[in-house]
Design an enzyme around this catalytic site. Sequence first.
Site, PDB file in Angstrom:
ATOM      1  CE1 TYR A   1       1.017  44.672  28.198  1.00 27.23           C
ATOM      2  CE2 TYR A   1       1.614  42.455  27.496  1.00 27.23           C
ATOM      3  CZ  TYR A   1       1.070  43.699  27.213  1.00 27.23           C
ATOM      4  OH  TYR A   1       0.576  43.962  25.955  1.00 27.23           O
TER       5      TYR A   1
HETATM    6  N1  LIG Z   1       2.867  47.569  20.330  1.00 27.28           N
HETATM    7  C1  LIG Z   1       2.634  46.278  20.129  1.00 27.28           C
HETATM    8  O1  LIG Z   1       3.292  45.641  19.296  1.00 27.28           O
HETATM    9  C2  LIG Z   1       1.552  45.571  20.916  1.00 27.28           C
HETATM   10  C3  LIG Z   1       1.549  44.175  20.952  1.00 27.28           C
HETATM   11  C4  LIG Z   1       0.563  43.529  21.667  1.00 27.28           C
HETATM   12  C5  LIG Z   1      -0.426  44.252  22.336  1.00 27.28           C
HETATM   13  N2  LIG Z   1      -0.398  45.614  22.292  1.00 27.28           N
HETATM   14  C6  LIG Z   1      -1.440  46.345  23.001  1.00 27.28           C
HETATM   15  O2  LIG Z   1      -1.968  47.342  22.146  1.00 27.28           O
HETATM   16  C7  LIG Z   1      -2.332  48.506  22.913  1.00 27.28           C
HETATM   17  C8  LIG Z   1      -1.623  49.735  22.353  1.00 27.28           C
HETATM   18  O3  LIG Z   1      -0.239  49.464  22.333  1.00 27.28           O
HETATM   19  P1  LIG Z   1       0.846  50.565  21.978  1.00 27.28           P
HETATM   20  O4  LIG Z   1       2.152  49.850  21.869  1.00 27.28           O
HETATM   21  O5  LIG Z   1       0.363  51.398  20.866  1.00 27.28           O
HETATM   22  O6  LIG Z   1       0.752  51.393  23.338  1.00 27.28           O
HETATM   23  P2  LIG Z   1       1.892  52.235  24.068  1.00 27.28           P
HETATM   24  O7  LIG Z   1       2.839  52.869  23.162  1.00 27.28           O
HETATM   25  O8  LIG Z   1       2.432  51.366  25.129  1.00 27.28           O
HETATM   26  O9  LIG Z   1       0.985  53.409  24.634  1.00 27.28           O
HETATM   27  C9  LIG Z   1       0.423  53.274  25.821  1.00 27.28           C
HETATM   28  C10 LIG Z   1      -0.804  54.160  25.855  1.00 27.28           C
HETATM   29  O10 LIG Z   1      -1.365  53.966  27.128  1.00 27.28           O
HETATM   30  C11 LIG Z   1      -1.561  55.212  27.723  1.00 27.28           C
HETATM   31  N3  LIG Z   1      -1.275  55.132  29.156  1.00 27.28           N
HETATM   32  C12 LIG Z   1      -0.187  54.608  29.763  1.00 27.28           C
HETATM   33  N4  LIG Z   1      -0.271  54.818  31.108  1.00 27.28           N
HETATM   34  C13 LIG Z   1      -1.448  55.469  31.326  1.00 27.28           C
HETATM   35  C14 LIG Z   1      -2.093  55.962  32.483  1.00 27.28           C
HETATM   36  N5  LIG Z   1      -1.567  55.869  33.713  1.00 27.28           N
HETATM   37  N6  LIG Z   1      -3.292  56.571  32.341  1.00 27.28           N
HETATM   38  C15 LIG Z   1      -3.841  56.706  31.109  1.00 27.28           C
HETATM   39  N7  LIG Z   1      -3.288  56.267  29.979  1.00 27.28           N
HETATM   40  C16 LIG Z   1      -2.092  55.664  30.081  1.00 27.28           C
HETATM   41  C17 LIG Z   1      -0.576  56.182  27.072  1.00 27.28           C
HETATM   42  O11 LIG Z   1      -1.105  57.502  27.131  1.00 27.28           O
HETATM   43  P3  LIG Z   1      -0.162  58.821  27.056  1.00 27.28           P
HETATM   44  O12 LIG Z   1       0.823  58.563  25.939  1.00 27.28           O
HETATM   45  O13 LIG Z   1      -1.121  59.904  26.760  1.00 27.28           O
HETATM   46  O14 LIG Z   1       0.489  58.958  28.391  1.00 27.28           O
HETATM   47  C18 LIG Z   1      -0.489  55.626  25.660  1.00 27.28           C
HETATM   48  O15 LIG Z   1      -1.462  56.211  24.854  1.00 27.28           O
HETATM   49  C19 LIG Z   1      -1.942  48.199  24.356  1.00 27.28           C
HETATM   50  O16 LIG Z   1      -3.075  47.731  25.046  1.00 27.28           O
HETATM   51  C20 LIG Z   1      -0.896  47.104  24.207  1.00 27.28           C
HETATM   52  O17 LIG Z   1      -0.841  46.270  25.351  1.00 27.28           O
HETATM   53  C21 LIG Z   1       0.567  46.307  21.616  1.00 27.28           C
END
Ligand SMILES: NC(=O)c1ccc[n+]([C@@H]2O[C@H](COP(=O)([O-])OP(=O)(O)OC[C@H]3O[C@@H](n4cnc5c(N)ncnc54)[C@H](OP(=O)(O)O)[C@@H]3O)[C@@H](O)[C@H]2O)c1
Length: 242
Positions: free
Chosen positions: A155
């Site tokens: 990651y």
């Molecule tokens: N959450 C945090 O605190 C945090 C911290 C640092 C960085 N980030 C970054 O912020 C962004 C959003 O984070 P999040 O936590 O809201 O995301 P998340 O809950 O991990 O959601 C992942 C998203 O990616 C999509 N996804 C996963 N596998 C996929 C695939 N094979 N093809 C197409 N789409 C796919 C999912 O779509 P479906 O649900 O439709 O399958 C979902 O919408 C990410 O880039 C993450 O790395 C988040």
Amino acid sequence: MDWRGRVALVTGAGVRIGRAIALALAERGMRLIVHYHTSAGPAQEVVEQIISAGGQAIALRADLLDPSAPQRLIAQGIEAFGEVDVLINSASIFERGTVYDATLDHWERHLAINLRAPFFLCQAYAQALRPDQRGHIINIADWRALRPGTQYVAYTVSKAGLVALTKSLALALAPRVQVNAIAPGGILPPPSGPDAYFTHLPERLPLRRIGAPEEVVKAVNYLLDADFVTGEILLVTGGEHL
Ligand SMILES: NC(=O)c1ccc[n+]([C@@H]2O[C@H](COP(=O)([O-])OP(=O)(O)OC[C@H]3O[C@@H](n4cnc5c(N)ncnc54)[C@H](OP(=O)(O)O)[C@@H]3O)[C@@H](O)[C@H]2O)c1
């Protein structure tokens, strides 16, 4: 720049941070392409919420593990709305794996979804731009991209690649397209619920609280309004990176 009526594609926009970004861009008057993979119901809800507020949106499904998905997604977006002006790469996977236990499949899925897909989405987006069209790409990275760690090695490498890609594309696509990244810290706990890291995070952060999707939305809105900023990695961490 006035983004009203322009078209934004947000990947992973059915749930969580991507969903908040899509809804916020629709509030700015943009037409939305809501990408999802498995979250069909939530993506449709986002579309309906936008349409019932007077906006325009469609949901498009794509598995970003599929190498042909980025080209198809951009083509379908253009077919629906005539153009794609703003591309937000938010879809990602985040799974534990160390140098001792990461498998080939684990490594390849992280690099494919978190780095290869954003690159080919940017490529298809750039190839489709009209000569007079201005645009903006925002890649959602992670502050872990800037600080080595041991538990999420694939990651971390994928997000470090996304940071490098952001800077390269900022040069390559200037002056028509600004390319920036947001590097969030603790915003939302994993979908399975808060783990030990998240539970104890607030006491470790200089700003003493975890974030919220709205913090990332504010950063997206700032970057879209910042006409003189490109190649920037905007840390939204409550000071965690310090
Ligand atoms: N959450 C945090 O605190 C945090 C911290 C640092 C960085 N980030 C970054 O912020 C962004 C959003 O984070 P999040 O936590 O809201 O995301 P998340 O809950 O991990 O959601 C992942 C998203 O990616 C999509 N996804 C996963 N596998 C996929 C695939 N094979 N093809 C197409 N789409 C796919 C999912 O779509 P479906 O649900 O439709 O399958 C979902 O919408 C990410 O880039 C993450 O790395 C988040």
